[in-house]
Design a protein around this motif. Structure first.
Motif, short mmCIF file in Angstrom:
data_model
loop_
_atom_site.label_atom_id
_atom_site.label_comp_id
_atom_site.label_asym_id
_atom_site.label_seq_id
_atom_site.Cartn_x
_atom_site.Cartn_y
_atom_site.Cartn_z
N GLU A 55 49.56 22.06 34.82
CA GLU A 55 50.41 23.18 35.27
C GLU A 55 49.62 24.49 35.33
O GLU A 55 49.79 25.27 36.26
CB GLU A 55 51.63 23.32 34.35
CG GLU A 55 52.64 22.20 34.53
CD GLU A 55 53.82 22.30 33.57
OE1 GLU A 55 53.95 23.33 32.87
OE2 GLU A 55 54.61 21.33 33.51
N LEU A 56 48.77 24.72 34.32
CA LEU A 56 47.95 25.94 34.33
C LEU A 56 46.99 25.95 35.52
O LEU A 56 46.74 26.99 36.12
CB LEU A 56 47.17 26.06 33.01
CG LEU A 56 48.00 26.46 31.79
CD1 LEU A 56 47.20 26.23 30.51
CD2 LEU A 56 48.46 27.90 31.89
N GLU A 57 46.48 24.77 35.86
CA GLU A 57 45.59 24.67 37.02
C GLU A 57 46.35 24.93 38.32
O GLU A 57 45.90 25.69 39.18
CB GLU A 57 44.94 23.28 37.06
CG GLU A 57 43.93 23.11 38.17
CD GLU A 57 43.33 21.72 38.22
OE1 GLU A 57 42.37 21.56 39.00
OE2 GLU A 57 43.80 20.80 37.53
N ILE A 58 47.53 24.34 38.46
CA ILE A 58 48.35 24.55 39.65
C ILE A 58 48.72 26.02 39.81
O ILE A 58 48.72 26.55 40.92
CB ILE A 58 49.62 23.66 39.59
CG1 ILE A 58 49.24 22.19 39.77
CG2 ILE A 58 50.65 24.09 40.62
CD1 ILE A 58 50.36 21.21 39.43
N ASP A 59 49.00 26.69 38.69
CA ASP A 59 49.38 28.11 38.73
C ASP A 59 48.19 29.04 38.91
O ASP A 59 48.35 30.26 38.96
CB ASP A 59 50.16 28.48 37.47
CG ASP A 59 51.56 27.88 37.46
OD1 ASP A 59 52.07 27.54 38.54
OD2 ASP A 59 52.14 27.74 36.36
N GLY A 60 46.98 28.49 38.97
CA GLY A 60 45.80 29.30 39.24
C GLY A 60 45.24 30.04 38.05
O GLY A 60 44.49 31.00 38.21
N LEU A 61 45.57 29.59 36.83
CA LEU A 61 45.09 30.27 35.63
C LEU A 61 43.82 29.63 35.06
O LEU A 61 43.06 30.31 34.36
CB LEU A 61 46.18 30.31 34.56
CG LEU A 61 47.42 31.12 34.96
CD1 LEU A 61 48.55 30.90 33.98
CD2 LEU A 61 47.07 32.59 35.07
N ILE A 62 43.62 28.34 35.32
CA ILE A 62 42.42 27.67 34.83
C ILE A 62 41.78 26.86 35.95
O ILE A 62 42.43 26.48 36.92
CB ILE A 62 42.70 26.77 33.61
CG1 ILE A 62 43.59 25.58 33.97
CG2 ILE A 62 43.27 27.56 32.44
CD1 ILE A 62 43.70 24.54 32.86
N ASN A 63 40.50 26.61 35.77
CA ASN A 63 39.74 25.73 36.65
C ASN A 63 39.45 24.44 35.90
O ASN A 63 39.21 24.46 34.69
CB ASN A 63 38.38 26.35 37.03
CG ASN A 63 38.53 27.53 37.93
OD1 ASN A 63 39.26 27.49 38.91
ND2 ASN A 63 37.82 28.60 37.61
N ARG A 64 39.46 23.34 36.63
CA ARG A 64 39.10 22.03 36.08
C ARG A 64 37.88 21.56 36.85
O ARG A 64 37.93 21.40 38.07
CB ARG A 64 40.25 21.05 36.26
CG ARG A 64 39.97 19.66 35.74
CD ARG A 64 41.21 18.77 35.95
NE ARG A 64 41.03 17.48 35.35
CZ ARG A 64 40.59 16.41 36.01
NH1 ARG A 64 40.28 16.50 37.30
NH2 ARG A 64 40.45 15.26 35.39
#
Length: 109
Positions: A55-64
């Motif tokens: 969810e954090l990745e989808i929301d643009g807060l983290i990179n994987r």
């Protein structure tokens, strides 16, 4: 990320969830592998950790980042947006400390 009527609600709705704020605070200290994050937060299940990271990745807060190795290595890092909200989360952390002394432990009753 769903836009709300009030920007405060948009912010809260984006970071609410099982330990999302804590994940961001840990990543502010440096990139982490999945296993490192699990060890830093033993009170969250691996299933829930995966869900929150996605969810954090989808929301643009983290990179994987997946490295082409065998076995595959995955690292998580903050995006610029994730770094920008750090001061707000740090303030919320300090606010939580102020309230902790006033909260009565429900287990004593």
């Amino acid at each position: 990320m769903k836009k709300s009527y009030c920007p405060i609600d948009t912010f809260i709705n984006t970071i609410k969830g099982k330990r999302k704020g804590t994940i961001i605070l840990h990543l502010f200290r440096g990139d982490k592998r999945y296993g490192e994050l699990v060890k830093l937060m033993p009170d969250i299940s691996e299933r829930m950790m995966s869900k929150q990271l996605k969810e954090l990745e989808i929301d643009g807060l983290i990179n994987r980042t997946v490295f082409p190795e065998v076995p595959p290595r995955v690292e998580y890092s903050l995006t610029n947006l994730g770094k920008e909200i750090h001061p707000v989360l740090k303030g919320m952390y300090k606010g939580g400390l102020l309230f902790e002394d006033t909260i009565i432990d429900a287990t004593i009753y």
